[in-house]
Design a protein around this motif. Structure first.
Motif, short mmCIF file in Angstrom:
data_model
loop_
_atom_site.label_atom_id
_atom_site.label_comp_id
_atom_site.label_asym_id
_atom_site.label_seq_id
_atom_site.Cartn_x
_atom_site.Cartn_y
_atom_site.Cartn_z
N ARG A 76 -4.45 8.85 -21.04
CA ARG A 76 -3.88 9.73 -22.05
C ARG A 76 -2.82 9.02 -22.89
NH1 ARG A 76 -0.47 15.26 -21.04
NH2 ARG A 76 1.08 13.71 -20.36
N ALA A 77 -2.12 8.08 -22.25
CA ALA A 77 -1.06 7.35 -22.96
C ALA A 77 -1.58 6.11 -23.68
CB ALA A 77 0.02 6.94 -21.96
N GLY A 78 -2.88 5.83 -23.57
CA GLY A 78 -3.44 4.65 -24.23
C GLY A 78 -3.18 3.36 -23.50
N HIS A 79 -2.98 3.45 -22.19
CA HIS A 79 -2.73 2.26 -21.37
C HIS A 79 -3.81 2.20 -20.29
CE1 HIS A 79 -0.43 -1.18 -20.59
NE2 HIS A 79 0.67 -0.69 -20.06
N ARG A 80 -3.87 1.10 -19.53
CA ARG A 80 -4.85 0.99 -18.47
C ARG A 80 -4.26 0.21 -17.30
NH1 ARG A 80 -7.30 -3.96 -18.02
NH2 ARG A 80 -8.98 -3.02 -16.81
N ILE A 81 -4.83 0.44 -16.12
CA ILE A 81 -4.39 -0.27 -14.92
C ILE A 81 -4.96 -1.68 -14.94
CG2 ILE A 81 -4.45 -0.33 -12.40
CD1 ILE A 81 -4.81 2.71 -12.44
N THR A 82 -4.09 -2.67 -14.78
CA THR A 82 -4.55 -4.06 -14.71
C THR A 82 -4.52 -4.63 -13.30
OG1 THR A 82 -2.30 -4.83 -15.19
CG2 THR A 82 -3.79 -4.59 -17.06
N HIS A 83 -3.67 -4.02 -12.43
CA HIS A 83 -3.53 -4.60 -11.09
C HIS A 83 -3.11 -3.54 -10.08
CE1 HIS A 83 0.55 -4.77 -12.80
NE2 HIS A 83 1.00 -4.73 -11.56
N GLU A 90 -12.47 -4.77 -12.15
CA GLU A 90 -11.65 -5.68 -12.94
C GLU A 90 -10.18 -5.62 -12.56
OE1 GLU A 90 -12.28 -5.21 -17.09
OE2 GLU A 90 -14.43 -5.64 -16.98
N ILE A 91 -9.79 -4.64 -11.74
CA ILE A 91 -8.40 -4.55 -11.31
C ILE A 91 -8.10 -5.70 -10.34
CG2 ILE A 91 -6.76 -3.19 -9.95
CD1 ILE A 91 -7.98 -0.68 -11.10
N ALA A 92 -7.03 -6.43 -10.62
CA ALA A 92 -6.63 -7.55 -9.75
C ALA A 92 -5.71 -7.04 -8.65
CB ALA A 92 -5.91 -8.61 -10.57
N LEU A 93 -5.74 -7.71 -7.52
CA LEU A 93 -4.84 -7.40 -6.41
C LEU A 93 -3.72 -8.42 -6.36
CD1 LEU A 93 -7.29 -6.49 -3.49
CD2 LEU A 93 -5.98 -4.94 -4.92
N LEU A 94 -2.49 -7.93 -6.16
CA LEU A 94 -1.37 -8.82 -5.89
C LEU A 94 -1.34 -9.08 -4.39
CD1 LEU A 94 1.42 -7.39 -8.22
CD2 LEU A 94 -0.07 -9.36 -8.59
N VAL A 95 -1.37 -10.35 -3.99
CA VAL A 95 -1.55 -10.71 -2.58
C VAL A 95 -0.57 -11.80 -2.19
CG1 VAL A 95 -4.01 -10.12 -2.65
CG2 VAL A 95 -3.29 -12.48 -3.11
N LEU A 96 -0.29 -11.88 -0.89
CA LEU A 96 0.44 -13.02 -0.34
C LEU A 96 -0.53 -14.15 -0.06
CD1 LEU A 96 2.84 -11.29 2.25
CD2 LEU A 96 3.26 -11.82 -0.17
N ASN A 97 -0.10 -15.38 -0.33
CA ASN A 97 -0.94 -16.54 -0.02
C ASN A 97 -1.35 -16.55 1.44
OD1 ASN A 97 0.88 -18.80 -2.19
ND2 ASN A 97 -1.10 -17.88 -2.55
N GLY A 98 -2.64 -16.78 1.69
CA GLY A 98 -3.12 -16.90 3.05
C GLY A 98 -3.24 -15.60 3.81
N SER A 99 -3.07 -14.48 3.14
CA SER A 99 -3.10 -13.18 3.82
C SER A 99 -4.53 -12.68 4.00
CB SER A 99 -2.30 -12.15 3.02
OG SER A 99 -2.93 -11.90 1.76
N ALA A 100 -4.66 -11.69 4.88
CA ALA A 100 -5.96 -11.04 5.07
C ALA A 100 -6.43 -10.37 3.79
CB ALA A 100 -5.87 -10.02 6.20
N LEU A 101 -5.49 -9.83 3.01
CA LEU A 101 -5.86 -9.17 1.76
C LEU A 101 -6.40 -10.19 0.76
CD1 LEU A 101 -5.98 -6.54 0.19
CD2 LEU A 101 -3.62 -6.94 -0.56
N GLU A 102 -5.79 -11.35 0.69
CA GLU A 102 -6.30 -12.39 -0.20
C GLU A 102 -7.72 -12.81 0.22
OE1 GLU A 102 -4.33 -16.28 -2.08
OE2 GLU A 102 -4.76 -16.51 0.05
N ALA A 103 -7.94 -12.98 1.53
CA ALA A 103 -9.26 -13.40 2.02
C ALA A 103 -10.32 -12.33 1.73
CB ALA A 103 -9.18 -13.69 3.51
#
Length: 254
Positions: free
Chosen positions: A100-107, A138-151
């Motif tokens: 509605r505000a003309g923006h989008r989720i990037t991450h 297309e949404i990117a995840l912010l992750v810690l290096n070497g984390s399970a989420l990154e893997a």
């Protein structure tokens, strides 16, 4: 060198505020907006989204366990399909207001206990990745290096950006030091700035036990509820630029 400077925002409720988002938004390049579970409500989300769009700041979903009383810092037992539904629910709420505000989720950046568990537990990490990709691959995840989420993200083809928390100490395995440990949360602004500059110069951070840990961060996180967060963001941005760095939103990092 381009690097993202981001902050958690929209972490109030009703008439209550926890940070000066209006002042902070002009100093960062990306915002992680609380989606109503650990903090935030529809009106605050809408206001924060509009601030981000007005200042050219990328919009992220700061998803959490449904834990307002504990500010999302308490672990909750959930079946993985249930957790995926809760993540999708928060993404959908933020996206509706953003559209509605003309923006989008990037991450997306998981908050508190959910973020800590996703960094260490492959099953929870997988649930977050599946929910995010089902919503928008297309949404990117912010992750810690070497984390399970990154893997898990890499295995699924989900884009990621490595994150460095400026005011949190790390353990030798790259996880955040538990908040109940002395020195886990860094309150001295000069020390926070020094940690970030050390990271940018050397590609490492000093862990809570004094060892050097490699960190390939593309995004630096400030907590908006930290005392003096606006002054800290202003100082940190200036020092990064003095070092020849350029602050840029995640979507412009390439």
């Amino acid at each position: 060198m381009k690097i993202d400077l981001n902050a958690d925002m929209g972490e109030g409720f009703g008439p209550y505020t926890i940070a000066d988002d209006a002042a902070l938004i002009g100093l960062v390049s990306s915002a992680n907006v609380a989606c109503g579970y650990h903090a935030g409500d529809p009106v605050i989300m809408d206001r924060t989204i509009r601030l981000a769009r007005e200042h050219g700041v990328d919009l992220g979903a700061h998803v959490s366990f449904p834990d307002r009383m504990g500010f999302g810092r308490r672990k909750m037992e959930m079946a993985l399909p249930e957790l995926e539904c809760h993540v999708l629910y928060q993404l959908g709420a933020l996206a509706a207001l953003a559209g509605r505000a003309g923006h989008r989720i990037t991450h997306m950046n998981p908050h508190g206990a959910l973020g800590n568990l996703a960094s260490a537990d492959p099953d929870i990490a997988g649930a977050l990745v599946r929910a995010t990709m089902d919503f928008d691959p297309e949404i990117a995840l912010l992750v810690l290096n070497g984390s399970a989420l990154e893997a898990a993200a890499h295995a699924a083809g989900c884009p990621t950006y490595a994150l460095f928390l400026a005011d949190r100490a790390y353990t030798q395995d790259g996880q955040l030091a538990p908040r109940n440990l002395p020195g886990a949360v860094i309150h001295d602004p000069e020390e926070v700035v020094a940690r970030v500059l050390h990271l940018l110069r050397t590609g490492t951070t000093t862990t809570i036990d004094g060892t050097e840990l490699p960190v390939a961060a593309r995004s630096i996180l400030l907590h908006s509820d930290t005392a003096g967060a606006v002054a800290l963001a202003r100082c940190l941005r200036a020092r990064i630029e003095d070092e020849g760095g350029r602050i840029a939103p995640l979507s412009q990092l390439g």
